[in-house]
Enzyme design. Structure first.
Site, PDB file in Angstrom:
ATOM      1  N   GLY A 164       0.866  -1.175   0.000  1.00 60.66           N
ATOM      2  CA  GLY A 164       0.000   0.000   0.000  1.00 60.66           C
ATOM      3  C   GLY A 164       0.903   1.225   0.000  1.00 60.66           C
ATOM      4  O   GLY A 164       1.818   1.329   0.827  1.00 60.66           O
ATOM      5  N   ALA A 165       0.644   2.156  -0.926  1.00 58.54           N
ATOM      6  CA  ALA A 165       1.597   3.245  -1.178  1.00 58.54           C
ATOM      7  C   ALA A 165       1.981   4.037   0.083  1.00 58.54           C
ATOM      8  O   ALA A 165       3.182   4.169   0.387  1.00 58.54           O
ATOM      9  CB  ALA A 165       1.033   4.165  -2.266  1.00 58.54           C
TER      10      ALA A 165
ATOM     11  N   ARG B 215      10.310  -0.887  -4.528  1.00 60.21           N
ATOM     12  CA  ARG B 215       9.143  -0.938  -5.419  1.00 60.21           C
ATOM     13  C   ARG B 215       9.072   0.391  -6.173  1.00 60.21           C
ATOM     14  O   ARG B 215       9.184   1.462  -5.566  1.00 60.21           O
ATOM     15  CB  ARG B 215       7.853  -1.197  -4.622  1.00 60.21           C
ATOM     16  CG  ARG B 215       7.862  -2.570  -3.951  1.00 60.21           C
ATOM     17  CD  ARG B 215       6.483  -2.958  -3.432  1.00 60.21           C
ATOM     18  NE  ARG B 215       5.573  -3.251  -4.523  1.00 60.21           N
ATOM     19  CZ  ARG B 215       4.245  -3.391  -4.360  1.00 60.21           C
ATOM     20  NH1 ARG B 215       3.705  -3.233  -3.168  1.00 60.21           N
ATOM     21  NH2 ARG B 215       3.474  -3.679  -5.391  1.00 60.21           N
TER      22      ARG B 215
ATOM     23  N   GLN C 270      -5.424  -8.887  -2.702  1.00 59.32           N
ATOM     24  CA  GLN C 270      -5.512  -7.889  -1.628  1.00 59.32           C
ATOM     25  C   GLN C 270      -6.975  -7.577  -1.277  1.00 59.32           C
ATOM     26  O   GLN C 270      -7.284  -7.238  -0.138  1.00 59.32           O
ATOM     27  CB  GLN C 270      -4.808  -6.585  -2.039  1.00 59.32           C
ATOM     28  CG  GLN C 270      -3.301  -6.675  -2.096  1.00 59.32           C
ATOM     29  CD  GLN C 270      -2.800  -7.012  -3.486  1.00 59.32           C
ATOM     30  OE1 GLN C 270      -3.478  -7.698  -4.253  1.00 59.32           O
ATOM     31  NE2 GLN C 270      -1.633  -6.544  -3.830  1.00 59.32           N
TER      32      GLN C 270
ATOM     33  N   ASP D 194      -1.478   4.795  -6.388  1.00 56.74           N
ATOM     34  CA  ASP D 194      -0.041   4.686  -6.120  1.00 56.74           C
ATOM     35  C   ASP D 194       0.731   5.876  -6.653  1.00 56.74           C
ATOM     36  O   ASP D 194       1.817   6.191  -6.170  1.00 56.74           O
ATOM     37  CB  ASP D 194       0.514   3.390  -6.707  1.00 56.74           C
ATOM     38  CG  ASP D 194       0.162   2.235  -5.795  1.00 56.74           C
ATOM     39  OD1 ASP D 194      -0.991   1.778  -5.850  1.00 56.74           O
ATOM     40  OD2 ASP D 194       1.025   1.831  -4.986  1.00 56.74           O
TER      41      ASP D 194
ATOM     42  N   ASN E  72      -2.876   2.704 -10.217  1.00 57.00           N
ATOM     43  CA  ASN E  72      -3.320   1.951  -9.041  1.00 57.00           C
ATOM     44  C   ASN E  72      -3.251   0.466  -9.412  1.00 57.00           C
ATOM     45  O   ASN E  72      -2.903   0.099 -10.542  1.00 57.00           O
ATOM     46  CB  ASN E  72      -4.730   2.376  -8.629  1.00 57.00           C
ATOM     47  CG  ASN E  72      -5.137   1.808  -7.275  1.00 57.00           C
ATOM     48  OD1 ASN E  72      -4.385   1.909  -6.312  1.00 57.00           O
ATOM     49  ND2 ASN E  72      -6.300   1.194  -7.194  1.00 57.00           N
ATOM     50  N   LYS E  73      -3.572  -0.370  -8.453  1.00 63.74           N
ATOM     51  CA  LYS E  73      -3.472  -1.825  -8.631  1.00 63.74           C
ATOM     52  C   LYS E  73      -4.062  -2.292  -9.967  1.00 63.74           C
ATOM     53  O   LYS E  73      -5.124  -1.832 -10.377  1.00 63.74           O
ATOM     54  CB  LYS E  73      -4.188  -2.503  -7.456  1.00 63.74           C
ATOM     55  CG  LYS E  73      -4.229  -4.010  -7.475  1.00 63.74           C
ATOM     56  CD  LYS E  73      -2.882  -4.671  -7.617  1.00 63.74           C
ATOM     57  CE  LYS E  73      -1.880  -4.198  -6.600  1.00 63.74           C
ATOM     58  NZ  LYS E  73      -0.485  -4.595  -6.959  1.00 63.74           N
TER      59      LYS E  73
HETATM   60  O1  MRU Z   1       0.748  -3.850  -4.662  1.00 60.18           O
HETATM   61  P1  MRU Z   1       0.085  -3.161  -3.520  1.00 60.18           P
HETATM   62  O2  MRU Z   1      -0.769  -4.059  -2.675  1.00 60.18           O
HETATM   63  O3  MRU Z   1       1.054  -2.346  -2.701  1.00 60.18           O
HETATM   64  O4  MRU Z   1      -0.904  -2.130  -4.225  1.00 60.18           O
HETATM   65  C1  MRU Z   1      -1.661  -1.270  -3.438  1.00 60.18           C
HETATM   66  C2  MRU Z   1      -2.614  -0.456  -4.189  1.00 60.18           C
HETATM   67  O5  MRU Z   1      -2.702  -0.514  -5.388  1.00 60.18           O
HETATM   68  C3  MRU Z   1      -3.426   0.525  -3.386  1.00 60.18           C
HETATM   69  O6  MRU Z   1      -4.674   0.732  -3.982  1.00 60.18           O
HETATM   70  C4  MRU Z   1      -2.676   1.847  -3.322  1.00 60.18           C
HETATM   71  O7  MRU Z   1      -1.361   1.655  -2.900  1.00 60.18           O
HETATM   72  C5  MRU Z   1      -3.339   2.805  -2.424  1.00 60.18           C
HETATM   73  S1  MRU Z   1      -3.169   2.386  -0.733  1.00 60.18           S
HETATM   74  C6  MRU Z   1      -3.934   3.586   0.171  1.00 60.18           C
END
Ligand code: MRU
Length: 338
Positions: free
Chosen positions: A52-53, A87, A195, A236, A246-247
């Site tokens: 999560g960012a 990352r 997730q 992100d 985003n994801k």
């Molecule tokens: O690969 P991840 O689980 O780190 O990806 C997370 C996401 O895509 C979230 O939607 C994003 O980081 C926002 S978290 C507030």
């Protein structure tokens, strides 16, 4: 009802270590790991023990303080460089490291305990500002929802993806705090690391929300048959023109939302904006190990001659986004961030 959300990142003062909720084990097991070394923390970011960012940025900030404890001033630049290589997409990581670097460079002769205390104080401020920002963002976002809302979300943009409260899920918590009813939340399971199914469903049901998991392939069918008042996702990295990484799967969901007239909202703190990225094309997209895609249900493994592609993020064009909710207010198209 419990409105104090779970936390994912802690600085343990006694141990002088970073404690992380092990998100790989959820929802089966709520366990924590301790990182005493920067390398352990860097690997925990890479293997998504913490993810999560905003949470990645906060963890990395504490990692810089950890470097000062372990190796003194000389260890800090290499730690920042290692953490920056974990990352590539979540810009919060680089925003946090940049702040830690400024703090480190502000007093070039600071050493030992004084340096550690200064870096820890800065990391703590980054953490606290994130929680406070999420609460403000949540209050802005809550106003966008009807009195009784059915909401969809993707991945996990919750308390455990941030310092606390969450971004997309923070909006739901804040809506509930002002008396709105979140009738139901549909959580996309979010292939390949799930997730949505593992983390969002756990986090929301733990807080008493009614949550239903769907595979993302079901989102179109759901929107065509059921009233969905809003899709709310996190981010992100957001470019100057509002294009949002985003994801993986977020872009497809935005297309479906547009086709069905469902407002598609992005909730993200200012630390997620990259004003050096003019558009989504300037956002680096992480590609993760094939193995994450090869593992199928029942322990079956996709054999090698079959290729897989595993980008962790996609870019949703600004034109698909009804509003971007931040701690500074709600922004609508045309987006020109500066
Ligand atoms: O690969 P991840 O689980 O780190 O990806 C997370 C996401 O895509 C979230 O939607 C994003 O980081 C926002 S978290 C507030």
């Amino acid at each position: 009802m419990n409105n104090e959300s779970v936390s994912a990142v802690f600085w343990l003062a006694g141990e002088r270590a970073v404690r992380l909720l092990d998100q790989r084990a959820l929802p089966a097991d709520e366990r924590y790991i301790l990182c005493h070394e920067v390398e352990e923390l860097a690997q925990a970011i890479e293997n998504m023990t913490v993810r999560g960012a905003p949470a990645i940025g906060i963890a990395a900030a504490y990692g810089v303080a950890l470097a000062a404890v372990k190796g003194g001033r000389g260890a800090v630049p290499a730690a920042m460089e290692r953490l920056a290589r974990t990352r590539p997409t979540a810009v919060n990581l680089f925003t946090a490291l940049e702040r830690m670097k400024r703090c480190f460079e502000a007093e070039p002769r600071q050493e030992g305990e004084a340096l550690f205390k200064a870096l820890l104080a800065e990391a703590t401020v980054i953490h606290e500002e994130d929680i406070a920002g999420n609460r403000r963002m949540g209050a802005f976002g809550a106003r966008l929802l009807p009195e009784e809302a059915v909401v969809m979300t993707h991945c996990n943009a919750g308390a455990i993806a941030t310092g606390g409260h969450g971004t997309a899920l923070g909006v739901l918590r804040s809506a509930r705090e002002i008396g709105k009813k979140i009738v139901k939340v549909y959580a996309d399971e979010t292939r390949p690391l799930l997730q949505g199914a593992r983390l969002t469903a756990w986090e929301l049901s733990r807080d008493g929300f009614d949550v239903t998991v769907i595979a993302e392939g079901m989102a179109g069918a759901l929107m065509s048959r059921t009233r969905i008042d809003a899709v709310i996702v996190g981010a992100d990295r957001i470019a100057k023109n509002g294009d949002t990484a985003n994801k993986i799967g977020t872009y497809g969901l935005s297309v479906l939302a547009k086709a069905h007239g469902v407002p598609f909202y992005v909730a993200a703190p200012w630390s997620t904006f990259d004003l050096n990225a003019a558009t989504g094309r300037d956002i680096p997209i992480e590609e993760r190990a094939e193995e994450e895609m090869r593992l199928l249900p029942n322990g079956v493994r996709l054999p090698e001659p079959i290729h897989v592609w595993n980008p962790a993020f996609d870019v949703t064009p600004a034109g698909n986004i009804a509003a971007i909710i931040t701690e500074r207010g709600v922004f609508r198209a045309p987006y020109v961030f500066e």
